[in-house]
Scaffold this motif. Structure first.
Motif, PDB file in Angstrom:
ATOM      1  N   ASP A 120       0.820  -1.215   0.000  1.00 22.46           N
ATOM      2  CA  ASP A 120       0.000   0.000   0.000  1.00 22.46           C
ATOM      3  C   ASP A 120       0.852   1.262   0.000  1.00 22.46           C
ATOM      4  OD1 ASP A 120      -2.340  -1.472   0.023  1.00 22.46           O
ATOM      5  OD2 ASP A 120      -2.339  -1.635   2.222  1.00 22.46           O
ATOM      6  N   ILE A 121       2.134   1.147   0.301  1.00 28.31           N
ATOM      7  CA  ILE A 121       3.010   2.320   0.307  1.00 28.31           C
ATOM      8  C   ILE A 121       3.524   2.541  -1.109  1.00 28.31           C
ATOM      9  CG2 ILE A 121       5.119   3.330   1.237  1.00 28.31           C
ATOM     10  CD1 ILE A 121       4.759   1.588   3.706  1.00 28.31           C
ATOM     11  N   VAL A 122       3.045   3.607  -1.727  1.00 31.39           N
ATOM     12  CA  VAL A 122       3.414   3.911  -3.109  1.00 31.39           C
ATOM     13  C   VAL A 122       4.572   4.895  -3.091  1.00 31.39           C
ATOM     14  CG1 VAL A 122       2.603   4.809  -5.316  1.00 31.39           C
ATOM     15  CG2 VAL A 122       1.033   3.560  -3.823  1.00 31.39           C
ATOM     16  N   PRO A 123       5.685   4.566  -3.752  1.00 30.76           N
ATOM     17  CA  PRO A 123       6.815   5.505  -3.762  1.00 30.76           C
ATOM     18  C   PRO A 123       6.452   6.801  -4.484  1.00 30.76           C
ATOM     19  CG  PRO A 123       7.173   3.710  -5.318  1.00 30.76           C
ATOM     20  CD  PRO A 123       5.977   3.343  -4.517  1.00 30.76           C
ATOM     21  N   VAL A 124       7.065   7.883  -4.036  1.00 30.76           N
ATOM     22  CA  VAL A 124       6.798   9.191  -4.630  1.00 30.76           C
ATOM     23  C   VAL A 124       7.530   9.293  -5.961  1.00 30.76           C
ATOM     24  CG1 VAL A 124       7.068  11.684  -4.325  1.00 30.76           C
ATOM     25  CG2 VAL A 124       6.489  10.240  -2.366  1.00 30.76           C
ATOM     26  N   ASP A 125       6.826   9.765  -6.966  1.00 32.07           N
ATOM     27  CA  ASP A 125       7.444   9.956  -8.277  1.00 32.07           C
ATOM     28  C   ASP A 125       8.420  11.123  -8.228  1.00 32.07           C
ATOM     29  OD1 ASP A 125       5.898   7.915  -9.336  1.00 32.07           O
ATOM     30  OD2 ASP A 125       4.269   9.284  -9.868  1.00 32.07           O
ATOM     31  N   THR A 126       9.609  10.915  -8.795  1.00 28.01           N
ATOM     32  CA  THR A 126      10.578  12.010  -8.834  1.00 28.01           C
ATOM     33  C   THR A 126      10.049  13.158  -9.673  1.00 28.01           C
ATOM     34  OG1 THR A 126      12.353  10.388  -8.640  1.00 28.01           O
ATOM     35  CG2 THR A 126      12.973  12.605  -9.344  1.00 28.01           C
TER      36      THR A 126
ATOM     37  N   HIS B  52       6.173  10.705 -14.801  1.00 30.64           N
ATOM     38  CA  HIS B  52       4.962   9.901 -14.578  1.00 30.64           C
ATOM     39  C   HIS B  52       3.734  10.801 -14.762  1.00 30.64           C
ATOM     40  CE1 HIS B  52       6.972   6.254 -13.020  1.00 30.64           C
ATOM     41  NE2 HIS B  52       7.884   7.110 -12.591  1.00 30.64           N
ATOM     42  N   ILE B  53       2.886  10.416 -15.692  1.00 25.74           N
ATOM     43  CA  ILE B  53       1.730  11.230 -16.068  1.00 25.74           C
ATOM     44  C   ILE B  53       0.454  10.563 -15.569  1.00 25.74           C
ATOM     45  CG2 ILE B  53       0.510  12.302 -17.998  1.00 25.74           C
ATOM     46  CD1 ILE B  53       3.073  12.019 -19.622  1.00 25.74           C
ATOM     47  N   ARG B  54      -0.434  11.352 -14.999  1.00 19.95           N
ATOM     48  CA  ARG B  54      -1.735  10.829 -14.576  1.00 19.95           C
ATOM     49  C   ARG B  54      -2.744  11.965 -14.585  1.00 19.95           C
ATOM     50  NH1 ARG B  54      -3.303  11.562  -9.187  1.00 19.95           N
ATOM     51  NH2 ARG B  54      -1.828  12.689  -7.870  1.00 19.95           N
ATOM     52  N   ASP B  55      -4.015  11.584 -14.667  1.00 14.90           N
ATOM     53  CA  ASP B  55      -5.074  12.593 -14.627  1.00 14.90           C
ATOM     54  C   ASP B  55      -5.450  12.866 -13.174  1.00 14.90           C
ATOM     55  OD1 ASP B  55      -6.062   9.889 -14.626  1.00 14.90           O
ATOM     56  OD2 ASP B  55      -8.080  10.742 -14.609  1.00 14.90           O
ATOM     57  N   ASN B  56      -5.891  14.079 -12.932  1.00 15.21           N
ATOM     58  CA  ASN B  56      -6.256  14.505 -11.586  1.00 15.21           C
ATOM     59  C   ASN B  56      -7.583  15.251 -11.674  1.00 15.21           C
ATOM     60  OD1 ASN B  56      -6.521  15.520  -9.005  1.00 15.21           O
ATOM     61  ND2 ASN B  56      -4.397  16.240  -8.849  1.00 15.21           N
ATOM     62  N   LEU B  57      -8.652  14.607 -11.183  1.00 15.83           N
ATOM     63  CA  LEU B  57      -9.981  15.215 -11.265  1.00 15.83           C
ATOM     64  C   LEU B  57     -10.136  16.412 -10.344  1.00 15.83           C
ATOM     65  CD1 LEU B  57     -12.199  11.988 -11.449  1.00 15.83           C
ATOM     66  CD2 LEU B  57     -11.388  13.438 -13.319  1.00 15.83           C
TER      67      LEU B  57
ATOM     68  N   TYR C 153      -3.027  21.959 -15.422  1.00 17.10           N
ATOM     69  CA  TYR C 153      -2.026  20.928 -15.205  1.00 17.10           C
ATOM     70  C   TYR C 153      -1.078  21.396 -14.113  1.00 17.10           C
ATOM     71  CZ  TYR C 153       1.246  23.924 -17.724  1.00 17.10           C
ATOM     72  OH  TYR C 153       2.042  24.980 -18.087  1.00 17.10           O
ATOM     73  N   ARG C 154      -0.381  20.466 -13.513  1.00 12.38           N
ATOM     74  CA  ARG C 154       0.648  20.840 -12.553  1.00 12.38           C
ATOM     75  C   ARG C 154       1.810  19.851 -12.643  1.00 12.38           C
ATOM     76  NH1 ARG C 154      -0.856  19.479  -6.262  1.00 12.38           N
ATOM     77  NH2 ARG C 154      -1.058  17.215  -6.446  1.00 12.38           N
ATOM     78  N   ILE C 155       2.997  20.366 -12.378  1.00  8.92           N
ATOM     79  CA  ILE C 155       4.225  19.579 -12.468  1.00  8.92           C
ATOM     80  C   ILE C 155       4.782  19.427 -11.062  1.00  8.92           C
ATOM     81  CG2 ILE C 155       6.544  19.479 -13.478  1.00  8.92           C
ATOM     82  CD1 ILE C 155       5.406  21.374 -15.677  1.00  8.92           C
ATOM     83  N   THR C 156       5.089  18.200 -10.682  1.00 11.38           N
ATOM     84  CA  THR C 156       5.555  17.930  -9.320  1.00 11.38           C
ATOM     85  C   THR C 156       6.981  17.401  -9.348  1.00 11.38           C
ATOM     86  OG1 THR C 156       4.645  15.679  -9.356  1.00 11.38           O
ATOM     87  CG2 THR C 156       3.224  17.433  -8.522  1.00 11.38           C
ATOM     88  N   LEU C 157       7.710  17.726  -8.298  1.00  9.12           N
ATOM     89  CA  LEU C 157       9.063  17.219  -8.096  1.00  9.12           C
ATOM     90  C   LEU C 157       9.099  16.549  -6.739  1.00  9.12           C
ATOM     91  CD1 LEU C 157      12.056  17.019  -8.919  1.00  9.12           C
ATOM     92  CD2 LEU C 157      12.408  19.258  -7.859  1.00  9.12           C
ATOM     93  N   LYS C 158       9.253  15.226  -6.724  1.00  3.80           N
ATOM     94  CA  LYS C 158       9.240  14.429  -5.502  1.00  3.80           C
ATOM     95  C   LYS C 158       7.965  14.663  -4.699  1.00  3.80           C
ATOM     96  CE  LYS C 158      14.283  14.437  -5.293  1.00  3.80           C
ATOM     97  NZ  LYS C 158      15.500  14.827  -4.559  1.00  3.80           N
ATOM     98  N   GLY C 159       6.847  14.741  -5.453  1.00  4.58           N
ATOM     99  CA  GLY C 159       5.546  14.879  -4.837  1.00  4.58           C
ATOM    100  C   GLY C 159       5.144  16.293  -4.491  1.00  4.58           C
TER     101      GLY C 159
END
Length: 700
Positions: free
Chosen positions: A359-365, A409-414, A421-427
């Motif tokens: 259940d622990i999902v690693p944070v995408d860089t 890593h690309i995903r949709d966010n409702l 859109y938003r760009i994340t670095l280490k979450g």
């Protein structure tokens, strides 16, 4: 038995190249040499077939540049018709007294079957065809080509800027940029050539009238004076031949003029003109129902042809019903997919399971989250072009900076707005913006000639003023000096900018190990002797991160490793090692900031300010924590003024300082002036010439 072989110049790869010279020679020959009636029939038939081929090719062409040879075809076909007019005039005047078939069966057919053998009807039909061709089709096609040429030329600078912007952002490679530049130039040349070629067709229409009149008058004179024919017989015979000859030439001319109008008047799309007409004219059932009702109502009026109008009304109503059924297919398919997804969700187990380490999902860089309206940009099934551009960004980053960035890593966010859109670095969010699919972002680079109607905004990557515009305004915006990019390019450029800005944070221990493994394939001994014997992995990582933080590329890992191997025996502090590595990379650093020049325009410190900073550095240590606040404010203000002066001169702001002060001033000024580069005297190659343009602290 020896087989017959064609010469190499006829059967080899150059056989197509000699087609044009042969056609030109044949046309000139027809103007000079007399032709038999049968040969004339063959050429007239070929002329009609050629015009039909050109028209059908124009109808099935996707974009104008797919038929780039059209202006030349227009010229050649016009010259062919004129050559046939000369050849047919010769045979009409010499053999016309023998009968209506003197100039061949084609002219006879047009003279008898198409106009019923009545020269009065023939004259009227010929004049009508000529008027339609000259005043409507050819004139309109020429005007459209003229306007298209003007707009294409006006839009060329903006299109070139957009191509350069995509190339600089890494969205396209150099071959693709060259192809696009060539296409832009060819588009302008095509419309210009069409503008000129349409003049030939108009001239051909005028020539057709004159040739026909000359044939009638010349035929009367020949029949009356040379062959002793009666006036009525000579007038009827030669007029039928002249009108038949004129119609044989004017009908292909009208067909090719129509093809020219089709080519220059269509808007480029992914389908041919036939599919466009059918899909757009008969797509809305409401239009077909209303039209069918109106036509059917007209059929009820007394005196109207009831059968024709009522039958046509019923056909339109049936077409509307078919269109309505087609339009319902897509929503029903979407509903079925939604129902299937809901059923799958209900079939999932209701009972909750025990928590596990899974259940622990690693944070995408690196992460990119999009609203639902931007999903087509990143969906493989919908040919999402943003995915290809992200691959290009990572490849360009690796080639320029020196290491491969982590995958995005690309995903949709409702939870996001539909077009956000938003760009994340280490979450953690490091950038966000909006992009509207189907629209274009017109960015003002500072030299535009007007304003645009649209949604005002700012470029998310560099903060420049911009406007979201509709697709139809793209060429207008480019002509006014805007840099116009689509929604996918906006997101890709923003992502590329953030990856470059946060390169130091993207370089983790895994990436450092991959760099060493890559270098170890060529110089294994060099890597083995350094890590971990002389320098630890964490120290090497810190040195590389220090370089990336200040925008120094690490492509030359061999020089970095050799420098660390030379000095790591005496120095272990990462900051001091970084300073030594920068000196070793001095030539590359200067090349990166000042490409292609030997004169370096820089800013320097005033002697008094330099002494004060050296004293503060000695008193407070390398971190500079003991710099007096007033001195710090003065330094920042003076540097900001000098930086603005450099940028107004069109120069890269570079501050040249003594080596002991470089790291201190770089850290201190980085937050307020991220565009400023701080170099030390030791980093400059001896071959470079220094030109001081500003003195920081001269008025302190």
């Amino acid at each position: 038995m020896n087989s017959f072989k064609l010469p190499l110049w006829l059967s080899g790869p150059n056989s197509k190249a000699i087609a044009a010279p042969i056609i030109i020679i044949m046309m000139l020959s027809m103007m000079i040499l007399p032709l038999p009636a049968f040969v004339l029939d063959v050429f007239f038939s070929f002329n009609i077939a050629l015009s039909v081929i050109v028209l059908l090719t124009a109808l099935y062409t996707i974009k104008p540049l797919d038929f780039m040879a059209f202006p030349t075809v227009l010229l050649v076909s016009t010259m062919l018709r004129l050559s046939l007019n000369v050849a047919s005039t010769r045979i009409v005047l010499t053999e016309g007294h023998t009968g209506a078939d003197a100039a061949g069966k084609v002219i006879e057919a047009f003279g008898h079957f198409l106009i019923g053998g009545n020269y009065t009807v023939g004259i009227v039909v010929f004049i009508i065809l000529t008027i339609i061709n000259f005043t409507v089709v050819t004139k309109g096609a020429g005007r459209i080509a003229e306007v298209g040429a003007r707009f294409a030329l006006d839009a060329m600078p903006g299109k070139q800027m957009a191509i350069d912007a995509d190339l600089n952002a890494g969205l396209i490679a150099e071959p693709e940029a060259k192809r696009r530049r060539t296409e832009v130039a060819q588009e302008a040349e095509f419309y210009g050539a069409m503008d000129g070629a349409s003049k030939y067709v108009r001239g051909d229409a005028v020539a057709g009238i004159i040739v026909t009149v000359i044939n009638i008058i010349g035929g009367l004179l020949v029949g009356l004076l040379q062959h002793d024919m009666g006036f009525a017989d000579a007038l009827k015979n030669y007029t039928l031949l002249a009108i038949g000859d004129g119609l044989v030439a004017q009908i292909p001319s009208l067909i090719i003029s129509t093809a020219a109008g089709v080519v220059v008047s269509r808007v480029a799309s992914d389908v041919d003109i036939g599919s466009q007409l059918v899909n757009q004219l008969f797509a809305k059932p409401e239009v077909l129902y209303i039209t069918g009702g109106i036509i059917g109502g007209m059929g009820m009026i007394p005196g109207m042809p009831h059968l024709a109008f009522i039958l046509l009304g019923l056909l339109l109503a049936a077409a509307g019903h078919a269109a309505s059924k087609r339009n319902k297919v897509a929503p029903e398919a979407a509903q079925e997919q939604t129902a299937a997804a809901a059923a799958a969700a209900q079939a999932a187990p209701v009972e909750s399971e025990e928590a596990t380490w899974q259940d622990i999902v690693p944070v995408d860089t690196l992460g990119l989250e999009v609203g639902y309206r931007l999903i087509p940009l990143v969906d493989k099934t919908q040919s999402g072009e943003l995915l290809k551009r992200i691959k290009g960004i990572r490849k360009k980053f690796a080639q320029e900076v020196g290491f491969l960035s982590p995958p995005v890593h690309i995903r949709d966010n409702l939870e996001l707005k539909p077009s956000s859109y938003r760009i994340t670095l280490k979450g953690v969010e490091v950038g966000a913006g909006e992009a509207f699919t189907g629209q274009f972002l017109a960015i003002n680079p500072g030299m535009v000639t007007g304003t645009l109607a649209g949604t005002a905004t700012t470029d998310p990557a560099f903060g420049l003023p911009a406007v979201w515009i509709e697709g139809g305004m793209r060429e207008q915006a480019q002509a006014m000096g805007y840099t116009v990019v689509d929604a996918g390019t906006v997101v890709a450029t923003h992502l590329n900018h953030l990856i470059t800005t946060h390169a130091a944070e993207l370089l983790g221990r895994l990436e450092v190990q991959q760099l060493l493994d890559h270098l170890g394939k060529e110089s294994p001994k060099l890597v083995e002797d350094l890590v971990p014997k002389m320098v630890s992995m964490s120290t090497l990582q810190k040195v590389l991160q220090n370089l990336l933080t200040e925008g120094v590329h690490i492509r030359d890992m061999r020089s970095i490793i050799e420098c660390l191997a030379e000095f790591s025996g005496q120095v272990q502090d990462p900051s001091e090692l970084t300073a030594l590595v920068r000196i070793a990379l001095g030539r590359a650093i200067v090349q990166q900031i000042f490409p292609g020049t030997n004169e370096l325009s820089v800013m320097t410190l005033d002697n008094r300010l330099e002494r004060l900073l050296m004293q503060a550095l000695q008193a407070s240590g390398p971190d500079g924590a003991g710099i007096e606040p007033g001195l710090a404010d003065t330094l920042q203000y003076q540097t900001q003024q000098a930086t603005q002066h450099q940028e107004q001169l069109g120069l890269t702001p570079v501050l040249l300082v003594p080596a002991p002060l470089r790291a201190l001033l770089s850290r201190f000024l980085r937050r307020a002036l991220p565009q400023l580069k701080v170099l030390s005297h030791a980093e400059l190659p001896d071959t470079k010439t220094i030109k001081v343009t500003s003195l920081v602290g001269a008025q302190a």
